[in-house]
Structure formats: C-alpha cells, structure tokens
Design an enzyme around this catalytic site. Structure first.
Site, PDB file in Angstrom:
ATOM      1  N   SER A  35      -9.439   1.484   2.981  1.00  0.00           N
ATOM      2  CA  SER A  35      -8.931   0.463   2.376  1.00  0.00           C
ATOM      3  C   SER A  35      -9.308  -0.985   3.075  1.00  0.00           C
ATOM      4  O   SER A  35      -9.734  -0.919   4.267  1.00  0.00           O
ATOM      5  CB  SER A  35      -7.265   0.411   2.554  1.00  0.00           C
ATOM      6  OG  SER A  35      -6.766  -0.831   2.427  1.00  0.00           O
ATOM      7  N   LYS A  46      -5.408   4.248   8.509  1.00  0.00           N
ATOM      8  CA  LYS A  46      -6.534   4.092   7.858  1.00  0.00           C
ATOM      9  C   LYS A  46      -7.590   3.682   8.845  1.00  0.00           C
ATOM     10  O   LYS A  46      -8.509   4.527   8.877  1.00  0.00           O
ATOM     11  CB  LYS A  46      -6.703   3.086   6.802  1.00  0.00           C
ATOM     12  CG  LYS A  46      -5.745   3.257   5.409  1.00  0.00           C
ATOM     13  CD  LYS A  46      -6.341   4.367   4.837  1.00  0.00           C
ATOM     14  CE  LYS A  46      -5.563   4.731   3.372  1.00  0.00           C
ATOM     15  NZ  LYS A  46      -5.653   6.091   2.796  1.00  0.00           N
ATOM     16  N   TYR A  71       0.651   1.305   8.484  1.00  0.00           N
ATOM     17  CA  TYR A  71      -0.190   2.017   7.480  1.00  0.00           C
ATOM     18  C   TYR A  71      -1.709   1.663   7.536  1.00  0.00           C
ATOM     19  O   TYR A  71      -2.586   2.540   7.675  1.00  0.00           O
ATOM     20  CB  TYR A  71       0.236   1.372   5.937  1.00  0.00           C
ATOM     21  CG  TYR A  71      -0.885   1.605   4.875  1.00  0.00           C
ATOM     22  CD1 TYR A  71      -0.963   2.844   4.538  1.00  0.00           C
ATOM     23  CD2 TYR A  71      -1.690   0.451   4.538  1.00  0.00           C
ATOM     24  CE1 TYR A  71      -1.888   3.181   3.309  1.00  0.00           C
ATOM     25  CE2 TYR A  71      -2.705   0.655   3.620  1.00  0.00           C
ATOM     26  CZ  TYR A  71      -2.743   2.126   3.036  1.00  0.00           C
ATOM     27  OH  TYR A  71      -3.963   2.333   2.304  1.00  0.00           O
TER      28      TYR A  71
HETATM   29  P1  NAD Z   1      -0.550   6.869  -5.007  1.00  0.00           P
HETATM   30  O1  NAD Z   1       0.912   6.873  -4.215  1.00  0.00           O
HETATM   31  O2  NAD Z   1      -0.450   6.639  -6.705  1.00  0.00           O
HETATM   32  O3  NAD Z   1      -1.271   8.465  -4.900  1.00  0.00           O
HETATM   33  C1  NAD Z   1      -1.289   8.925  -3.575  1.00  0.00           C
HETATM   34  C2  NAD Z   1      -0.817  10.495  -4.202  1.00  0.00           C
HETATM   35  O4  NAD Z   1      -0.956  11.439  -3.000  1.00  0.00           O
HETATM   36  C3  NAD Z   1       0.549  10.689  -4.799  1.00  0.00           C
HETATM   37  O5  NAD Z   1       0.499  11.495  -6.069  1.00  0.00           O
HETATM   38  C4  NAD Z   1       1.413  11.422  -3.781  1.00  0.00           C
HETATM   39  O6  NAD Z   1       2.324  12.209  -4.397  1.00  0.00           O
HETATM   40  C5  NAD Z   1       0.249  12.362  -3.022  1.00  0.00           C
HETATM   41  N1  NAD Z   1       0.412  12.659  -1.630  1.00  0.00           N
HETATM   42  C6  NAD Z   1       1.080  11.960  -0.905  1.00  0.00           C
HETATM   43  N2  NAD Z   1       1.000  12.615   0.468  1.00  0.00           N
HETATM   44  C7  NAD Z   1       0.670  13.934   0.288  1.00  0.00           C
HETATM   45  C8  NAD Z   1       0.667  15.046   0.877  1.00  0.00           C
HETATM   46  N3  NAD Z   1       1.010  15.186   2.216  1.00  0.00           N
HETATM   47  N4  NAD Z   1       0.193  16.204   0.383  1.00  0.00           N
HETATM   48  C9  NAD Z   1      -0.186  16.122  -0.900  1.00  0.00           C
HETATM   49  N5  NAD Z   1      -0.098  15.155  -1.702  1.00  0.00           N
HETATM   50  C10 NAD Z   1       0.427  13.842  -1.363  1.00  0.00           C
HETATM   51  O7  NAD Z   1      -1.408   5.931  -4.371  1.00  0.00           O
HETATM   52  P2  NAD Z   1      -2.734   5.445  -5.138  1.00  0.00           P
HETATM   53  O8  NAD Z   1      -2.686   4.017  -5.264  1.00  0.00           O
HETATM   54  O9  NAD Z   1      -3.404   6.570  -6.082  1.00  0.00           O
HETATM   55  O10 NAD Z   1      -3.744   5.363  -3.773  1.00  0.00           O
HETATM   56  C11 NAD Z   1      -4.556   6.559  -3.157  1.00  0.00           C
HETATM   57  C12 NAD Z   1      -5.167   6.495  -1.938  1.00  0.00           C
HETATM   58  O11 NAD Z   1      -5.863   4.969  -1.907  1.00  0.00           O
HETATM   59  C13 NAD Z   1      -4.237   6.335  -0.971  1.00  0.00           C
HETATM   60  O12 NAD Z   1      -4.799   6.907   0.403  1.00  0.00           O
HETATM   61  C14 NAD Z   1      -4.126   4.872  -0.503  1.00  0.00           C
HETATM   62  O13 NAD Z   1      -3.732   4.748   0.904  1.00  0.00           O
HETATM   63  C15 NAD Z   1      -5.524   4.526  -0.742  1.00  0.00           C
HETATM   64  N6  NAD Z   1      -5.674   3.156  -1.185  1.00  0.00           N
HETATM   65  C16 NAD Z   1      -4.858   2.649  -2.230  1.00  0.00           C
HETATM   66  C17 NAD Z   1      -4.656   1.087  -2.581  1.00  0.00           C
HETATM   67  C18 NAD Z   1      -3.989   0.759  -3.729  1.00  0.00           C
HETATM   68  O14 NAD Z   1      -3.446  -0.580  -3.583  1.00  0.00           O
HETATM   69  N7  NAD Z   1      -3.318   1.387  -4.573  1.00  0.00           N
HETATM   70  C19 NAD Z   1      -5.664   0.251  -1.817  1.00  0.00           C
HETATM   71  C20 NAD Z   1      -6.605   0.804  -0.782  1.00  0.00           C
HETATM   72  C21 NAD Z   1      -6.346   2.118  -0.471  1.00  0.00           C
HETATM   73  C1  WQD Z   2      -1.546  -9.350  -3.289  1.00  0.00           C
HETATM   74  C2  WQD Z   2      -1.298 -10.989  -3.188  1.00  0.00           C
HETATM   75  C3  WQD Z   2       0.816 -11.413  -2.018  1.00  0.00           C
HETATM   76  C4  WQD Z   2       3.625  -9.063  -4.438  1.00  0.00           C
HETATM   77  C5  WQD Z   2      -2.085  -4.340  -0.155  1.00  0.00           C
HETATM   78  C6  WQD Z   2      -2.182  -3.813   1.238  1.00  0.00           C
HETATM   79  C7  WQD Z   2      -3.531  -3.220   1.381  1.00  0.00           C
HETATM   80  C8  WQD Z   2      -3.942  -2.557  -0.008  1.00  0.00           C
HETATM   81  C9  WQD Z   2      -3.755  -3.222  -1.287  1.00  0.00           C
HETATM   82  C10 WQD Z   2      -3.486  -0.368   0.289  1.00  0.00           C
HETATM   83  C11 WQD Z   2      -0.732 -11.336  -1.751  1.00  0.00           C
HETATM   84  C12 WQD Z   2       1.113 -11.558  -3.269  1.00  0.00           C
HETATM   85  C13 WQD Z   2       2.569  -9.766  -3.969  1.00  0.00           C
HETATM   86  C14 WQD Z   2       4.683 -10.217  -4.852  1.00  0.00           C
HETATM   87  C15 WQD Z   2       3.351 -11.748  -4.352  1.00  0.00           C
HETATM   88  N1  WQD Z   2      -3.164  -1.143  -0.170  1.00  0.00           N
HETATM   89  N2  WQD Z   2       2.386 -10.939  -3.877  1.00  0.00           N
HETATM   90  N3  WQD Z   2       4.489 -11.606  -4.713  1.00  0.00           N
HETATM   91  O1  WQD Z   2      -1.217  -7.493   0.220  1.00  0.00           O
HETATM   92  O2  WQD Z   2      -3.398  -7.729  -0.648  1.00  0.00           O
HETATM   93  O3  WQD Z   2      -2.536  -5.429  -0.044  1.00  0.00           O
HETATM   94  O4  WQD Z   2      -2.336  -3.602  -1.196  1.00  0.00           O
HETATM   95  O5  WQD Z   2      -4.517   0.099   1.250  1.00  0.00           O
HETATM   96  O6  WQD Z   2      -3.573  -2.502   2.294  1.00  0.00           O
HETATM   97  O7  WQD Z   2      -1.653  -4.589   2.170  1.00  0.00           O
HETATM   98  O8  WQD Z   2      -1.824  -6.494  -2.147  1.00  0.00           O
HETATM   99  O9  WQD Z   2      -0.541  -6.792  -4.279  1.00  0.00           O
HETATM  100  O10 WQD Z   2       0.727  -6.612  -2.128  1.00  0.00           O
HETATM  101  O11 WQD Z   2      -0.417  -8.625  -2.679  1.00  0.00           O
HETATM  102  O12 WQD Z   2       3.348 -13.377  -4.535  1.00  0.00           O
HETATM  103  O13 WQD Z   2       5.958  -9.717  -5.411  1.00  0.00           O
HETATM  104  O14 WQD Z   2       0.054 -11.049  -3.912  1.00  0.00           O
HETATM  105  O15 WQD Z   2       1.440 -12.281  -1.198  1.00  0.00           O
HETATM  106  O16 WQD Z   2      -0.921 -12.742  -1.577  1.00  0.00           O
HETATM  107  P1  WQD Z   2      -2.224  -7.042  -0.610  1.00  0.00           P
HETATM  108  P2  WQD Z   2      -0.332  -7.056  -2.975  1.00  0.00           P
END
Ligand code: NAD
Ligand code: WQD
Length: 351
Positions: A134, A162, A158
């Site tokens: 991430s 990562k 969190y």
């Molecule tokens: P999500 O929660 O929709 O998907 C994650 C899935 O993993 C879920 O279906 C959950 O049930 C499953 N899961 C969690 N723990 C588990 C375990 N111990 N065993 C088996 N299954 C398990 O999230 P997403 O948005 O699809 O994210 C996927 C990956 O990408 C995550 O690792 C997340 O940290 C990373 N990521 C997400 C974002 C984002 O903003 N969505 C940004 C950067 C990184």
């Molecule tokens: C985006 C912008 C908020 C909600 C997070 C995690 C990051 C990654 C992606 C997993 C910011 C603003 C948000 C709201 C708002 N996830 N905001 N009102 O913080 O960039 O990243 O998700 O790895 O690790 O930290 O994403 O969507 O939460 O926020 O004004 O109700 O929107 O302040 O500026 P962020 P976000």
C-alpha cells in the site's frame, strides 16, 4: 497468456473488493483460479457474481474455498490437493482506525496469516508471490510523487503490518533466491466493474472517501464530512491518487506476466497509481456530475494522521511491468455510481 499453460493461481482474499475484480480478469485471461477467503469482510455472493460475469465456460475454472490463513491446516489442505503456479495475496484487514484500537487483531491476522502462507508455499515449492502492499508505506511523504526507493515508514498498526510484510518478503527472498516476489503498492483504489455487478461493499460506516460519498448519494448517510479545508492545496482539501479498480486488476496480470517470464526478479516493489493527484472536493464534484445529484458536504477539521498530498511516480511500473492506468476520475465515478445505483445496499438486498 494463461490459456496456453492453464496455470492455476491461488488468490487469497479473492472474495473482497480488489480480489473479485482481479479474479474476473484472471479468468478472462485464461488462468485457472482458486480463491481462499474467510469471508471476514466479504460475502460468497460476490464470488457468485464473478462466476456470472465470467460466463459458464470460464467459471468452471474457478474454485472457491472458505478458509483462514491463520489456520495452517486450511492452507495445507489447499496445497496438498492442488499445484499452484503463483499466489496473489490480498487477504488482510485494512481499516486504519480499527488497527489503532485493535493492533493485536491486525498483527495476528495480517502477519501470522502471511507467515503461514509463505511457510506452506515454500513447503510445496510454490515460490512466486504477488503481495498487496500500500501507499501507506510512504507515511506522510516529504516529496511527491512517491518513488519506490523512498525511505518507508508506518503511521499506524495497519501500515506497520504492510511495512513489516515488505521487509519480511525481502528477507525471505534473500535467504532463498528461488523466490520471486512482487510487492504492489496500491494508491487509492475506487470504482467498480463496468457491469455494476461487483464493487466495494464495506461493512458498517465506510472509512474511505469514495464508499462514503456513495452512501450519501444513495441516501444511506446524510452528508459527507470533508476532513480538512486548510491544506496548502488548490482548494484546501487533501490530494490523493485515485486508481480505478479495473486498472489495478490489470496491474496484477502484468505482475504475474513478469513473474512467469523474467529471470532476475528478486523481491521488487511497484507503485500502482495514476500519477495524478485529485483533491477531495474535486472528487466530490466529479461524483456529483456522474450521479447527477448533489452531495451535501460539511467542512471539518483535518483527520489525524492524514497527509496533505500523496500521489505515485508511475515510471517504474510502466517501464518494468509495461503497465499504465487507463482510466481517469470521470470513469471511476461513472462506474462507482453504476455499481451504487444498481446495488444501494451492496451485495445485500435492502435489510
Ligand atoms: P477487502 O477487505 O475487500 O478484501 C480482503 C479480503 O480478505 C476479504 O474478503 C476478507 O474476508 C479476506 N480476509 C481477511 N483476512 C483473512 C484471513 N485471515 N484469511 C482468509 N481471508 C481473509 O479489501 P481490499 O480492498 O480488496 O484489499 C485487498 C488487499 O489490498 C488488502 O491486503 C489491503 O490491505 C490492500 N490494500 C487495499 C487498499 C484499499 O484502499 N482498498 C489500498 C492499499 C492496499
Ligand atoms: C482520502 C481522502 C481523507 C473520508 C487510506 C489508507 C491507505 C490505503 C487507502 C490501504 C483523505 C478524505 C475520507 C471521509 C474525507 N488503504 N476523507 N471524508 O486516507 O488516503 O488512505 O486508504 O492500504 O493505507 O490510509 O484514503 O479514502 O480514507 O481518504 O474527507 O469521510 O479523503 O481525509 O484526505 P487515505 P481515504
């Protein structure tokens, strides 16, 4: 590429937001896919919809297994029965606020689950991994765009999972050079498949901007709190690099292609972003245009721990993965609204 070899890929967390979209693209590219998910943050209906979108023929190549990465026996069962050519590892918990309140839950799930996965992969000789990292590993970057060789830091538990898991991947690969590991650092994934049949469906009140806007648009929440209106940006709101989930899904196919074709990979990180920054208020305006309705906003104080502006350098992924995002915020909002308007209660029918 996949069809020639019928490679089977294990996708952990494949029932989740990014997982479902990636699984669909894998099937369409001819891969065979096994999803393992404990449904902690997802529902089986999402996988059923992927099957429908893939069509009868391709959906035969998809196996769904309920399992938890923290249980080694669940992984043993999968690997002893099936030969996987590579793993795409999405499974993990991702809510920043919850990780501050419950760090042990995050360390247990994300760290222990991933260590188990590496152990069983190694045992069965499957040493190709694509890991969901991430942009959170850049912390509050001093410079933008974020380049892959910047110093890394974590701002919360969190983010620490990562960061640790990136370091762990580097150590595992160093100790055994047979491993090929690609760390994909996603920026802010949004949008949905163009069909509007699969999308993001967070449980409870959304933490992230786009799912929150979506809930306001469908009338489930009254207004959007905009966190921060005094940032040194063009309109005072914070800037992020939003990326369409279908572009992200294709980034995983590009990473797999690299794993299967390049010799000297080692353990390498790539940003998956567009390289463009969009402010919160610009995103609200784009969504209003796509949905044809007003999103009421309340300007609030900054959210603790938020950075002013974060966006990706995209050069390395473009050069080495031959991948580049295709979609802009207009398409992201169009597809997110298409999903939201067809599924105002996500995968559930109205409660
Ligand atoms: P999500 O929660 O929709 O998907 C994650 C899935 O993993 C879920 O279906 C959950 O049930 C499953 N899961 C969690 N723990 C588990 C375990 N111990 N065993 C088996 N299954 C398990 O999230 P997403 O948005 O699809 O994210 C996927 C990956 O990408 C995550 O690792 C997340 O940290 C990373 N990521 C997400 C974002 C984002 O903003 N969505 C940004 C950067 C990184
Ligand atoms: C985006 C912008 C908020 C909600 C997070 C995690 C990051 C990654 C992606 C997993 C910011 C603003 C948000 C709201 C708002 N996830 N905001 N009102 O913080 O960039 O990243 O998700 O790895 O690790 O930290 O994403 O969507 O939460 O926020 O004004 O109700 O929107 O302040 O500026 P962020 P976000």
């Amino acid at each position: 590429m996949g069809s020639e070899f019928c490679k089977r890929i294990l996708v952990t967390g494949g029932a989740g937001f990014i997982g479902t979209h990636t699984v669909l693209q894998l099937l369409k590219d001819g891969f065979h896919v096994t999803v393992v998910d404990n449904l902690d943050n997802s529902v089986e209906e999402a996988v059923d919809r992927v099957r429908i979108l893939a069509g009868e023929d391709l959906s035969r190549n998809l196996v769904f297994s309920i399992g938890d990465l923290r249980n080694k026996s669940d992984l043993e069962k999968l690997f002893s029965e099936t030969r996987f050519e590579a793993v795409i590892h999405f499974a993990g918990l991702k809510a920043v606020g919850e990780s501050v309140a419950k760090p042990m839950r995050y360390f247990d799930n994300n760290l222990v689950g991933t260590l188990n996965l590496y152990e069983i992969m190694g045992k069965y000789g499957c040493k190709k991994m694509v890991f969901s990292s991430s942009a959170t590993v850049y912390g509050q970057p001093e410079k933008i765009p974020c380049v892959e060789d910047f110093d890394l830091k974590a701002m919360n538990p969190y983010g620490r999972t990562k960061l640790f898991l990136e370091e762990i991947a580097r150590d595992i690969q160093k100790a055994d050079p047979e491993w090929k590991i690609i760390l994909l650092r996603y920026f802010n994934p949004v949008g949905a498949h163009e069909s509007g049949q699969i999308g993001e469906d967070p449980k409870g009140i959304p933490n992230n901007l786009m799912p929150y806007i979506e809930r306001v648009a469908v009338g489930r929440l009254p207004e959007l709190n905009v966190y921060g209106h005094d940032y040194p940006t063009k309109d005072g709101s914070a800037v992020r690099d939003y990326i369409h989930v279908m572009d992200l899904a294709d980034g995983h196919l590009a990473a797999l292609r690299k794993l299967f074709t390049a010799d000297e990979i080692g353990c390498v990180a790539y940003n998956l972003g567009t390289g463009r920054g969009t402010s919160v208020l610009e995103m609200v305006a784009a969504f209003e245009k796509a949905a044809g309705k007003k999103i009421p906003v309340k300007l609030c104080d900054r959210r603790h721990g938020d950075a002013t502006a974060v966006y990706a350098s995209t050069e390395k992924a473009q050069k080495e993965l031959n991948w580049k995002a295709k979609y802009g915020i207009e398409e992201m909002c169009r597809d997110q609204w298409n999903w939201a308007s067809k599924n105002p209660y996500g995968y559930q029918s109205k409660p």
